[in-house]
Design a protein around this motif. Structure first.
Motif, mmCIF file in Angstrom:
data_model
loop_
_atom_site.group_PDB
_atom_site.id
_atom_site.type_symbol
_atom_site.label_atom_id
_atom_site.label_comp_id
_atom_site.label_asym_id
_atom_site.label_seq_id
_atom_site.Cartn_x
_atom_site.Cartn_y
_atom_site.Cartn_z
ATOM 1 N N PHE A 23 0.827 -1.208 0.000
ATOM 2 C CA PHE A 23 0.000 0.000 0.000
ATOM 3 C C PHE A 23 0.861 1.258 0.000
ATOM 4 N N TRP A 24 2.036 1.205 0.641
ATOM 5 C CA TRP A 24 2.950 2.340 0.591
ATOM 6 C C TRP A 24 3.409 2.584 -0.850
ATOM 7 N N ALA A 25 3.746 1.534 -1.576
ATOM 8 C CA ALA A 25 4.207 1.663 -2.956
ATOM 9 C C ALA A 25 3.103 2.222 -3.850
ATOM 10 N N VAL A 26 1.880 1.798 -3.636
ATOM 11 C CA VAL A 26 0.765 2.331 -4.420
ATOM 12 C C VAL A 26 0.535 3.800 -4.078
ATOM 13 N N LYS A 27 0.614 4.141 -2.808
ATOM 14 C CA LYS A 27 0.379 5.523 -2.375
ATOM 15 C C LYS A 27 1.450 6.474 -2.913
ATOM 16 N N THR A 28 2.695 6.021 -2.982
ATOM 17 C CA THR A 28 3.775 6.878 -3.467
ATOM 18 C C THR A 28 3.974 6.771 -4.972
ATOM 19 N N GLU A 29 3.004 6.192 -5.665
ATOM 20 C CA GLU A 29 2.954 6.137 -7.131
ATOM 21 C C GLU A 29 4.148 5.397 -7.738
ATOM 22 N N GLN A 30 4.553 4.303 -7.129
ATOM 23 C CA GLN A 30 5.658 3.514 -7.651
ATOM 24 C C GLN A 30 5.255 2.709 -8.888
ATOM 25 N N PHE A 31 3.959 2.446 -9.055
ATOM 26 C CA PHE A 31 3.496 1.611 -10.154
ATOM 27 C C PHE A 31 2.826 2.405 -11.266
ATOM 28 N N ASP A 32 2.993 3.725 -11.284
ATOM 29 C CA ASP A 32 2.275 4.546 -12.254
ATOM 30 C C ASP A 32 2.730 4.312 -13.693
ATOM 31 N N ASP A 33 4.012 4.335 -13.952
ATOM 32 C CA ASP A 33 4.496 4.229 -15.322
ATOM 33 C C ASP A 33 5.555 3.133 -15.402
#
Length: 63
Positions: A23-33
């Motif tokens: 959830f931290w990775a999703v919140k900090t936009e690690q999976f955006d691009d």
């Protein structure tokens, strides 16, 4: 049998840590691009070419 009393809390702790990190990775936009980094090595950037040309020392021929 007593090892179960140690392994179950460790398993729960590791599961909770994994969920928190996801959830931290999703919140900090690690999976955006996910495609950008893989595609960036295939194409030259014009900004890099200009900087490389400017940083090359010029040779002067004084014959």
């Amino acid at each position: 049998m007593s090892i179960i009393y140690v392994l179950i809390p460790i398993a729960i702790l590791l599961t909770a840590l994994g969920i928190y990190l996801f959830f931290w990775a999703v919140k900090t936009e690690q999976f955006d691009d996910l495609e950008k980094q893989g595609m960036s090595i295939l194409f030259d950037e014009e900004g890099k070419d200009k900087k490389a040309a400017e940083s090359k020392p010029t040779e002067s021929n004084n014959d």
